[in-house]
Structures are given as C-alpha cells and as structure tokens.
Scaffold this motif. Structure first.
Motif: not given
Lengths: 325, 294
Positions: B31-32, B35-36, B38-39, B41-43, B45-46
């Motif tokens: 779960l952790i 969560f990590v 999800f939070a 990945f977008p950054v 990816w940037m």
C-alpha cells in the motif's frame, strides 16, 4: 458543540487563552494612550479596508453587473436589463449542465481526496523504516504549483505520446482520448485534482492522528481488542471531527477551484468539465459577456452557500443523534 | 518526528507496540509503495521528460521510463530557447510585492484580533474568513471592470494588489494562530513597565512568532509566484508575463517540444517544493486553524 466549525471559530468572541480581560486599561502617555484606546481599530482597519475595496466592493459591483448587459470591450458601460441574464441562464441547458458538472466534480474530488488522504495518514502513522522520506515524497504534489501540475498531467494524458495510454494499452485496458473524449474529461480532471489536494488532507489527518491518546489505545489492547475494534473505539471517534472539517474545507475549495480545470481541459471536451467558475471565466473573457458571467458567478455563490448550509444542517442532525444516543 | 508508539515510555506489562504479522507488513509495504508511486510519479515524469530528446519523446515506443541523465547538458540550451528566466523574474517581483504587502496588513490585523476585544471584532473575523470562500473567478469579472477604469490592468502593481487580497487573510490566520499561543503575561509585564502596544508588537511578539511569520511568508510568496488567473487576465504584454502565464502559453501550441516545457515547469516548481516542505507544519496548522480547534 463537539466540532468547531470554521464560521463559529472565527466569529466567536473568545480570543486566545492569554487574552486580556475585558475593560482593563492602563495609563500610557501620548500616542501610547491613543493606541491603547483606539489601537485595535488602527491595527485592523488597514486590512479590513483593503479587503473591502478589493473583495467586498467588487462582490457588490459584480451583483450589480449581473443585472446589466455589460460587454468586455466596454467594461464600464452596459445598460440595466433587469433579470434578463438570470432568466436566460435558468432556462439554458448549458447552465444546468454546468451546475451538475460542478456538483459531480466536487463530490468525486472530495470523496477520493479525503479517503486517499486519510488512508495515507493511517499508513504513515505507523512506524517503518524510511517513513520520513515517504512522508516527504507524498507531500510533494501539494507543493507543486498548479500550472506545473496541469502541464505534467496534460503530457501524461497526451493522446499519442502520453504515458497513461502506454500503461493502459499495455495492461489491456485500451487507449483513450483522456482529454478529447467527453466521457473521460471529468475523470481526467478529477484524477489530477485528487493528486494535487490529497497530501493536504493527509497532513491534516496525520496531525489529528498524532494527538490520539496512546494510553487509550494501549488500554484496548490490554482488554483484548483487535486492531479493528481498537480503531473503531478510540482512533475513529478521535479523528472524526477533523475529517468533518477537512471535508467541509475541501468542498468549499472544490466548488471554487478554477486553475487546474481551466488549464487541463479549458472546460471541454464538449463542456464535460465546464464547472461554474470555468463557465464564469469563459463567458466573461471568451464570449466577452461580463454581465452574464457575473450572473453565473452570483448563482455559483448561491450554490456554494447552499452546500455549506446543507453541511451545517447535517452536522446539527448528526450531533443530535450523538447526544440522544 | 517520532511516532506515538516510539515516544511512549514502556510501563509495566503494557505492550510497547503491537506485534505485526508478516502478512500485514507485506500488505502495508504494498500500500505504501502504491501511495508513493501515485504521488511521486508525475513529478518524476516531469524530471525524466526534461532529460528526453525530441526523438525519444515522440518516437516509436515513447519516452524511456528511466531518465536519460546523459542529456543533462541540454538544460543549458533550454534556458535560452525558452524565455523562462524572464518569466521567473516577473514572478519574483509579484511574489515579493505580494509578500511584503500581505505581511504588513496581516501582522497588524492578527495582533488586533488576537489581543484586543473591540466592537466589530466578530464582523472583522467574518470578513477575513469569507474571502476564503469567495471564488476568485467571481471577483475577477467586476475586478477587471474596476481595474480597467483605474488603469491598473497590464501592470505588476495591479496584480500584486489582487493577489494580496486573496492570500492576506490566509497569512493573517497563520500569524494569529502564532500570537494566540504566546502567553499574554509576557506582554503584560512589558506594559506595566510602560511599553507601548506598537513596541510590544515589534520587539516582543514578532520575534516569538517567527515560525508563523515564516510560514505566512512562504504562503504569500508562493501565492504570488504561482497565481495564474489574475496574471493571465490582467497582463496582456508578453514582456510582463509571470511564469504561470508563460508556462500556460505552452498549452495548446505544438512548436515547443515537451522536454523544454517540462524543464521550464521543473525550474518553476523547484523553489515552491523546497519551501513548502520546509514550512509545511506551520502552513498546514495555519490553513486549518480557523477550522480545527484543539
């Protein structure tokens, strides 16, 4: 009241614990004496005047504007048209679609942000190695500026080169026009929003969880309660007030949220994400109709007031239930 | 920050922590991790995209999942390809102006609301709170009309005025929360010695609430730094654009490659990330201080 609601917290008369008792006065010479007497107003008036000129006055002006036919090319002109703007809106399908979109966006955003944020806080409230780093990483989305977040998600959602389509394609879920297909517009915007606001819920819930008395939890363990029973009996009641407050704040903020929606979809595709605030902006600065935009804004304010009132009523009902139990 | 479990001293037979089964540990780790990802990945990816080349980003198979660190040299040329430095400079002006104006108004108002009881105190508190409920999108239409009449459009000063109106109340609540926590007795002894209110505020109270001031400054500064809607509406000359307006101009046009866009976004986001993580605790308690009690 078990929960101090935002309105009550700011309007109630009792200030800080250390505040001076009423009516105490000391002699001070000259300007000091003047400050003693009128100081409160001297200190608070600049800010109040500022807010009055830049928010209260524009609000009144906006309501007046909503009864005129003002256009963007001549913002100070425009003639009064009575309720014409309101009549037009209330009978327009596009406006009601906008209301429904706002409510759906708010519902999904709040539910997912609160659930994910709270679960994240529960996870992070346990002891494990690397907890500090995990906490920092999951807090980052909250710190990323909205414009940057919007650019990242637009790139992730990109039709041809986007990583989301690569992932869903590889998983056999098919590729979708996340930003082009009206069926996915609201989903895409909601996902980006939840990503952005979920850490704030988590941080607030984490603070609440850390104030749960550990002795009480230990007492339930000694009594032989299992993890779930202990959670139900001690932790949940302790954090419920905070969940309620953060839900209210998230709701208010979701109804008024503009940037991330406007930047990711611009209200499209085919009005799928045309929430009221986006609608106000598009009507004012794209359709160049300031009068009608002001009317949408006024109705939007009514909607957010209604939601807040419903929240307070539910709160009261809930409290009565708890008292009678 | 230690956990509750770790901070409780063991006493008697009470268990220090519940024993955790292996299965539960694995479940929690999964779960952790989710969560990590999800939070984070977008950054991530940037960052990874800013290191991509045009052929790798848009080519067959798409951008590699691992960042091509070898391309870090291209960042230097991006600085001149994209006018990001100028935009960040404008954002810095807006942010600094908003911070100074917000703090001046917020500190004095917070002190009055915390330490004085006066007629109209409830109304004043309500005005501060209600601006947090008011949608900016509603205010922007009449504000645009007012600013057009006052000649405040297309200038940094008007933008600072508008930004301050929405962030100053937040700063006020953060600072008031700080002042509320100081025992009044400290000030009282100073007042017995004949110290004026203004001197008390600046020499006794302000130094004590410096963490709140720092949190309020971060909030105000990055509100000015990040603000998009007013800037996008008021500033028509591209030489005045702030970073959010400039970055948003990349949306809907196709000639700026994504690696340059993501590099600009990264440069713009980095200071915000650093300072928000630093001032996190103060900001969070301030944002909710009007809401959560106790």
């Amino acid at each position: 009241m078990s929960v101090t609601t935002p309105l009550a917290a700011t309007t109630e008369a009792a200030p800080s614990k250390g505040a001076p008792p009423r009516g105490r006065r000391r002699r001070a010479p000259g300007f000091g004496r003047f400050l003693e007497r009128w100081g409160a107003y001297l200190f608070v008036l600049p800010a109040i005047l500022y807010l009055t000129v830049l928010t209260v006055f524009p609000l009144v002006r906006g309501i007046i504007l909503s009864f005129t036919s003002t256009k963007l090319v001549n913002p100070s002109g425009g003639r009064p048209v009575g309720f014409e703007n309101y009549e037009y809106l209330l009978s327009s399908e596009r406006f009601w679609n906008s209301v429904v979109t706002t409510l759906l966006y708010t519902l999904f955003t709040v539910v997912f942000a609160v659930v994910i944020g709270t679960c994240g806080a529960l996870l992070l409230n346990t002891a494990f190695r690397g907890r500090g780093i995990v906490r920092a990483v999951v807090t980052i989305p909250w710190a990323v500026p909205t414009v940057a977040a919007a650019l990242i998600f637009v790139w992730i959602y990109n039709n041809e080169a986007g990583v989301l389509n690569r992932a869903t394609g590889a998983l056999g879920l098919g590729e979708h026009g996340w930003l082009i297909d009206p069926a996915f517009g609201l989903f895409s915007v909601t996902l980006a929003t939840v990503w952005k606001v979920m850490p704030l819920v988590m941080l607030v819930m984490l603070a609440a969880l850390q104030s749960v008395p550990q002795e009480l939890r230990e007492a339930t363990w000694v009594d032989g309660a299992n993890r779930w029973q202990s959670f139900r009996a001690v932790t949940l009641p302790h954090i419920t007030p905070t969940i309620r407050v953060i839900t209210l704040l998230m709701t208010i903020w979701s109804i008024r949220r503009f940037e991330i929606i406007f930047l990711i979809t611009g209200g499209g595709p085919l009005d799928a994400t045309n929430t009221l605030v986006v609608n106000v902006y598009r009507t004012a600065f794209q359709d160049q109709n300031l009068g009608r935009a002001a009317a949408i804004g006024a109705l939007g304010l009514v909607l957010s007031l209604l939601v807040t009132i419903v929240y307070f009523i539910l709160e009261q009902v809930q409290e009565r239930k708890e008292v009678s139990r | 920050m230690t956990t509750n479990i770790a901070s409780v001293a063991p006493r008697g037979a009470a268990p220090r922590a519940r024993s955790t089964s292996v299965l539960m540990r694995i479940g929690r780790a999964i779960l952790i991790t989710l969560f990590v990802v999800f939070a984070g990945f977008p950054v991530y990816w940037m960052f990874a995209t800013s290191l991509g080349t045009e052929s790798s980003l848009y080519g067959e198979g798409g951008q590699p999942l691992w960042p091509e660190i070898g391309n870090i040299g291209q960042w230097g040329s991006f600085l001149t390809d994209v006018p990001i430095i100028g935009w960040l400079g404008n954002s810095f002006i807006i942010a600094t102006g908003t911070t100074i104006l917000s703090l001046l108004l917020a500190i004095t108002a917070a002190y009055a609301l915390s330490r004085y009881r006066f007629y109209g105190r409830g109304v004043a508190g309500f005005i501060f709170f209600s601006t947090q409920m008011l949608p900016e999108a509603l205010i922007i239409v009449p504000l645009y009309a007012i600013f057009a009449g006052a000649g405040l459009l297309n200038g940094h000063f008007g933008l600072i005025l508008a930004d301050t109106a929405f962030v100053m109340p937040v700063a006020m609540f953060i600072i008031k929360g700080g002042i509320d926590k100081i025992p009044y007795e400290l000030e009282e002894s100073a007042r017995i010695d004949g110290c004026s209110r203004a001197r008390i505020l600046f020499t006794i109270v302000l130094p004590l609430i410096s963490p709140s001031i720092a949190a309020a400054s971060v909030i105000a500064f990055f509100d000015g730094w990040n603000e998009f809607m007013f800037a996008n509406t008021f500033l028509s000359s591209s030489s005045l654009w702030t970073a959010p307006v400039g970055l948003a101009s990349f949306l809907g046009q196709f000639y700026t490659p994504m690696n340059q866009v993501m590099f600009s976004a990264l440069l713009f986001a980095l200071p915000a990330i650093v300072f928000f993580l630093w001032a996190q605790r103060g900001i969070v308690s301030g944002l909710t201080s009007g809401a959560v009690k106790g």
